[in-house]
Write a protein that holds these residues in place. Structure first.
Motif, PDB file in Angstrom:
ATOM      1  N   ASN A  33      44.187  22.392  36.842  1.00  0.00           N
ATOM      2  CA  ASN A  33      45.012  21.300  37.117  1.00  0.00           C
ATOM      3  C   ASN A  33      46.201  21.765  38.157  1.00  0.00           C
ATOM      4  O   ASN A  33      47.126  22.243  37.561  1.00  0.00           O
ATOM      5  N   PRO A  34      46.234  21.563  39.309  1.00  0.00           N
ATOM      6  CA  PRO A  34      47.005  22.252  40.299  1.00  0.00           C
ATOM      7  C   PRO A  34      48.493  21.582  40.106  1.00  0.00           C
ATOM      8  O   PRO A  34      49.316  22.056  40.438  1.00  0.00           O
ATOM      9  N   ALA A  35      48.477  20.159  39.648  1.00  0.00           N
ATOM     10  CA  ALA A  35      49.838  19.560  39.242  1.00  0.00           C
ATOM     11  C   ALA A  35      50.554  20.514  38.047  1.00  0.00           C
ATOM     12  O   ALA A  35      51.736  20.038  37.776  1.00  0.00           O
ATOM     13  N   ALA A  36      50.116  21.154  37.319  1.00  0.00           N
ATOM     14  CA  ALA A  36      50.722  21.807  35.980  1.00  0.00           C
ATOM     15  C   ALA A  36      50.955  23.054  36.592  1.00  0.00           C
ATOM     16  O   ALA A  36      51.473  24.056  35.292  1.00  0.00           O
ATOM     17  N   TRP A  37      50.757  23.716  37.784  1.00  0.00           N
ATOM     18  CA  TRP A  37      51.245  25.072  38.033  1.00  0.00           C
ATOM     19  C   TRP A  37      52.450  25.568  38.029  1.00  0.00           C
ATOM     20  O   TRP A  37      53.036  24.703  38.731  1.00  0.00           O
ATOM     21  N   PRO A  38      52.825  26.576  37.405  1.00  0.00           N
ATOM     22  CA  PRO A  38      53.978  26.985  37.534  1.00  0.00           C
ATOM     23  C   PRO A  38      54.223  28.039  38.950  1.00  0.00           C
ATOM     24  O   PRO A  38      53.043  28.173  39.613  1.00  0.00           O
ATOM     25  N   VAL A  39      55.379  28.441  39.293  1.00  0.00           N
ATOM     26  CA  VAL A  39      55.548  29.138  40.305  1.00  0.00           C
ATOM     27  C   VAL A  39      54.625  30.873  40.514  1.00  0.00           C
ATOM     28  O   VAL A  39      54.095  30.873  41.433  1.00  0.00           O
ATOM     29  N   ALA A  40      54.710  31.303  39.495  1.00  0.00           N
ATOM     30  CA  ALA A  40      53.983  32.361  39.138  1.00  0.00           C
ATOM     31  C   ALA A  40      52.349  32.324  39.541  1.00  0.00           C
ATOM     32  O   ALA A  40      51.902  33.153  40.567  1.00  0.00           O
ATOM     33  N   TYR A  41      51.790  31.366  39.023  1.00  0.00           N
ATOM     34  CA  TYR A  41      50.470  31.090  39.270  1.00  0.00           C
ATOM     35  C   TYR A  41      50.253  30.541  40.621  1.00  0.00           C
ATOM     36  O   TYR A  41      49.270  30.690  41.484  1.00  0.00           O
ATOM     37  N   GLY A  42      51.026  29.558  41.066  1.00  0.00           N
ATOM     38  CA  GLY A  42      50.983  28.797  42.483  1.00  0.00           C
ATOM     39  C   GLY A  42      51.167  29.865  43.544  1.00  0.00           C
ATOM     40  O   GLY A  42      50.635  29.922  44.389  1.00  0.00           O
TER      41      GLY A  42
END
Length: 297
Positions: free
Chosen positions: A240-249
């Motif tokens: 779910n890309p809408a729930a990605w935080p900055v570290a994973y994004g």
């Protein structure tokens, strides 16, 4: 009139002048050596930051070449960091994750640490040992059954599997806070009980105000760990890309834009800014909390 030698003898009796000069010279050399080492270590720590900063202002043709200085300086990478990726969305997710995880940890860990430090009940030492043992258990060991549990609750694809467990306490935070609470004299709590305070009153009115540095240190540790968490978001939010935080994004963006190091470095600096700001304003309480946390058990 006293001579110069007699005056020196009166000022520092029993210590010959050459020995005093040698001692002063040795102290000066030690001061220079210590500060030289500190300066060298500081430069070594700053070099990677300077490299990232300079690279973030380079064009794609300059990065990873022999050019160490950008020519010309271009802010395009910072503009592309916000246009080529949903950076504001990632910032919002990380902020929600870090703040809620920190708040839930404090709500659960502070009372638990207080009970282990100031209350005497059967099995308290065994319970504290069990908490310490959980710190030795790698999260990868329990990842599969815990993931299945959150799947059955239909919460995968969100950050809630990473936030809600903090309502049950954090082992490291309980340990850190307990050690700090042990340094607070019991007489203060006894005086509050004599005045009619219950245990929650003692905790909120006496212990918490006196333990602010330790609580601040535990909160900063949790905030940093949540902001920099990669394994948890990889496990629960990858679909779910809408729930990605900055570290994973940021890691995902780097994987898809691996050759454009200018944008990657610019995003890296942007992501680290909140951490630097938080530590800058909270460093006094953080250092004091770590320094005053005892090893009394």
């Amino acid at each position: 009139m006293a001579t110069v030698t007699e005056t020196r003898a009166l000022v520092a009796p029993g210590i010959p002048a050459p020995r005093r000069r040698a001692k002063h010279r040795g102290g000066m050399l030690l001061w220079i050596a210590e500060h030289t080492v500190l300066v060298v270590i500081g430069v070594l720590f700053l070099l990677p930051v300077v490299f990232v900063l300079l690279t973030s202002f380079m064009t794609a043709n300059q990065t990873l070449t022999g050019d160490l200085w950008p020519h010309p300086f271009t802010p395009d990478n910072y503009v592309k960091a916000f246009t080529d990726a949903p950076l504001l969305l990632w910032f919002g997710n990380s902020t929600l994750y870090a703040l809620l995880a920190t708040a839930f940890m404090l709500i659960s860990s502070v009372p638990a640490a207080y009970a282990l430090a100031k209350l005497r009940f059967r099995g308290s030492n065994l319970l504290f040992t069990a908490i310490i043992v959980t710190m030795l258990l790698p999260p990868q060991v329990t990842a599969v059954p815990v993931y299945v549990m959150w799947t059955n609750l239909h919460l995968t694809g969100t950050l809630w599997p990473l936030i809600l467990p903090n309502l049950l306490g954090d082992a490291f935070s309980v340990f850190l806070l307990r050690q700090f609470f042990l340094t607070i004299p019991t007489e203060y709590a006894d005086a509050a009980r004599i005045d009619g305070c219950g245990e929650f009153g003692v905790l909120l009115r006496v212990v918490v105000p006196m333990a602010r540095p330790g609580i601040a240190a535990a909160a900063i540790f949790m905030f940093f760990n949540s902001w920099n968490d990669y394994f948890g978001p990889l496990l629960y939010t990858s679909e779910n890309p809408a729930a990605w935080p900055v570290a994973y994004g940021l890691a995902t963006f780097r994987g898809s834009h691996g050759t454009d190091w200018g944008i990657t470095m610019a995003m890296t600096l942007i992501v680290t800014v909140p951490i630097v700001i938080v530590f800058f304003f909270a460093q006094k309480a953080f250092v004091e909390g770590i320094a005053l946390t005892g090893v009394k058990g």
